[in-house]
Write an enzyme that holds these catalytic residues in place. Sequence first.
Site, short mmCIF file in Angstrom:
data_model
loop_
_atom_site.label_atom_id
_atom_site.label_comp_id
_atom_site.label_asym_id
_atom_site.label_seq_id
_atom_site.Cartn_x
_atom_site.Cartn_y
_atom_site.Cartn_z
CG HIS B 48 -1.95 1.04 1.23
ND1 HIS B 48 -3.12 0.91 0.51
CD2 HIS B 48 -2.00 2.23 1.84
CE1 HIS B 48 -3.83 2.00 0.69
NE2 HIS B 48 -3.18 2.82 1.48
CG HIS B 95 -10.58 3.48 2.26
ND1 HIS B 95 -11.05 3.87 3.47
CD2 HIS B 95 -9.23 3.66 2.33
CE1 HIS B 95 -10.05 4.28 4.23
NE2 HIS B 95 -8.94 4.17 3.56
#
Lengths: 235, 744
Positions: B48, B95
């Site tokens: 990430h 998300h």
Amino acid sequence: MKFGVVVFPGSNCDHDMIYVLKKIFNQEVVPLWHKDRDLQNCEFIFLPGGFSYGDYLRSGAIARFSPIMEEVIKFANNGGFVIGICNGFQILCEAHLLPGALLHNDNHKFICRNSYIIPQTKQSITTSSLDQDQPLKIPIAHGEGKYFAKDDVVKKLNDNEQVLFRYCDKYGKITPESNPNGSVENIAGVCNEQRNVIGMMPHPERAADENLQNVDGKVIFESVFKEIENRVISR
Amino acid sequence: MNVSESANLDVAKDLGLLPEEYDRIKEILGREPNFTELSIYSVMWSEHCSYKNSIKWIKKLPRKGERLLAEAGDENAGLVDLGDGLACAFKVESHNHPSAIEPYQGAATGVGGINRDIFTMGARPIAQLNSLRFGNPELDRTKWLLKYVVKGIGDYGNAFGVPVVGGEVYFDECFNTNPLINAMSVGIVKKGNTISAISKGVGNPVFIVGSSTGKDGIHGATFASEDITEASSDKIPSVQVGDPFQEKLLLEATLEVIKTGAVVGMQDMGAAGITCSTSEMSAKGEHGMDIYLDKVPLRQKSMKPFEILLSESQERMLIVVEKGREQEVLDVFDKWDLNCVQIGHVTEGDVLRYYMDDELVAEVPAESLVLGGGAPVYDREYKEPAYFSENKKFKIDDVALSGDLKEVARFILNCHNIASKKWVIDQYDTMVGTKNMSTNINCDAGVVNLKGTEKALLTSIDCNSRYVQADPFQGAAIAVSETARNIVCSGGKPEAVTNCLNFGNPYNPEVYWQFVNSIKGMAKACEKFETPVTGGNVSFYNQSTLNGKEVPVFPSPVIGMIGLMEDKKNITGIGFKNEGDQIFLIGKSRNDINCSEYLYRWHKIKKSPAPYFDLEEEYELQELVKQLIREHVIESAHDVSDGGLFVTLFESARENKLGFDIASDDSIRKDAFLFGESQSRIVVSVNPGKLEEFITMAASSNIEFSNLGEVQGNEALIDGESFGTIEHLAEIYDNVLHNMMEPK
């Protein structure tokens, strides 16, 4: 005439209201900070939409206790003009400047869309020059916009012509289907007995700029300006 | 140095690090890391934060353009010059993982995070978009996810006060376990008034501002870098909790503090919290920092150093202030009733030292942690999956032409992917800010008024995941093209791109093949349209469990684009305007039903190649339509996309409840004509008075065009046969999502 737009923490339609008053209608307008107690000689106060203090607890419940609101309440009690739009309406009800309350929409969801409203009386500064047969397309955007008051209060509102707008269909008919949130008797806007404090859920400032292809809200502002001018002349 | 909490390879593995990464850390430090340091590396080197498995390919995307004020990766978001002294900051972010297990907070904090990326640069967000993918609409889980994702986006964005001006909602069973929740924000800033995410100037104080730090979101970045499984719900503490009220205050305070001129640099805290913001700002400014974790305002007592470092509590920023001007900054945050606490200062060198109660708890070189510095970069192997050549065996002739196309038409309008998304959109404030010009003129793109100028900003977000699954190269090129087409149809010129690359596990060579080819297709299309990629986000490890088997989600390289309308009078809607206007199809009808909603849902054929697409043809088409709009020759424009020509015509008719009377093309199958999804087609309507001008202009281009018929009556008439009144068809189309979510 000097307009004041109160800025609470969490207000988000304050810029829009200032833009419309200043840029579309060339009015003098100042922001009024919630921590201040000075109304800066404003002669007309707007409480804008948004989520004052996050609308935690209950919409408008905290804002009514802010320092600026103490002054706004005094101002209103002395006959000063105060209009609350959306969250501003909720705050005015919480502050007991207007009767009734705004509850969660019947469908328990936030609703944002164009709605139609129809003026109910000429006896208010926002409606005095409006055509009572002409529905207006004005956007709504709220989660807690269901107007509620007890039967005797609603009766009094009706008897005194304190209901300024009701939700209707695009032809101006007041029907259950055109009631977006379950408001009692389709009520979209009211005023107090003295008629100087006004609240409405729909956002006329969102329908006043030609770039947005809907200027139905302009007549509401123009009604206000005209009425004020008349009163100044007759003074 | 506190080495009492010993850390070893097993601990490293538990934190998601690879054995070779653990060795590399020892090499960098010249010693064994302690647990706190290992935690720092584990989040900063997570997929990430580090982009370790994607960066090599992402760098191949076109990243330069005349209007770019910041190159991809330089700042928190892309920055594009709009002229008139204005610049636009914009970005899309995923998300997915948090939303899969806690849809309300997952989606809400997605909105919060992407907006912070915009205002940390000094830009005021003026528009939001979102791209949502869910599983089979029949499933309770899908309904639960949709309900709370939409509520999360609405509750956060509505209170924050930025209108949603566009988006997409897509359903397919490959997203059953793992929805894709991508949020995009677009902001405006006066050129030259931006702030960088940089730390420099030895002795300058470092402040943390905004919300207090709690235990939420610890290891969120690591969690987002692994597969979603049955056990994922145990990771709920990795999900952050959002507070839009704090975000709104932080926005106003941030924009105000920038005006003081006392700010050296600023970065929001998203993934990996204090760790990420201190290391990225320091690495960029080539300085170090001493940080005193005990000074950080906490929500709960007895948080450990690693918890404070890794917390992903929302609505926080790190600000480096010019020494001596601290009071100006404190005053602004005091006005907005927000925390503003000095937690450290800038040092010489590039070492980050974190202290807790005067004890040094971690000491790491900033450079070693970050992308472009010491973070690992991997080459992954990839392999063409077997299905790719199988798809190519599909032949339209093997599919029987359905007898009753009227029934097919109603079926298509009743598909969740095609039907109106009103149930979703009505829950978002789309009008706050009084800038959304596409409220009362429905356009293919969102159109945002740039008040005080002649211009409008356009924005759109798009990706047909099924096309990308069928053919990643073509599918990604189509995603770029369709997004650009939306902007062109609305009256604008495409300018720049942000992307959100949602894929499965990168260690799966077939998934990585999808990734590589998507990048290649996207690069080619972005070059053609001269729309550089200004930044974005990669989300790997998206997969669902179907029939006990783990399958990657459809590859979904979501494209967010901005464009400019030089004169806002050029705004063009999708709706037919007047009876008697002539309806034209610009672009060629083809005998192609590949990958269409029609083939996939009506015939239930799931293996076919991507629909026909030719980039040169697409480019010419868009050039022509730009010219037609600029010269005010057409009344409406709407592109042919999901569901095919019939859906396009219906949607144009539905706007003003005006019917159409058209004839099909006998040279191709009628089902392909009506429901095929071959690309590069736009339906326009032309006032009879402008017909000659239209024909002259269209004929001077290389693009085929044909007169389909005219705007007339209140029915959908095709070859003289009524497919129903527009009102009746709209009743089907308008209620699909409502019936799914709130059945009677």
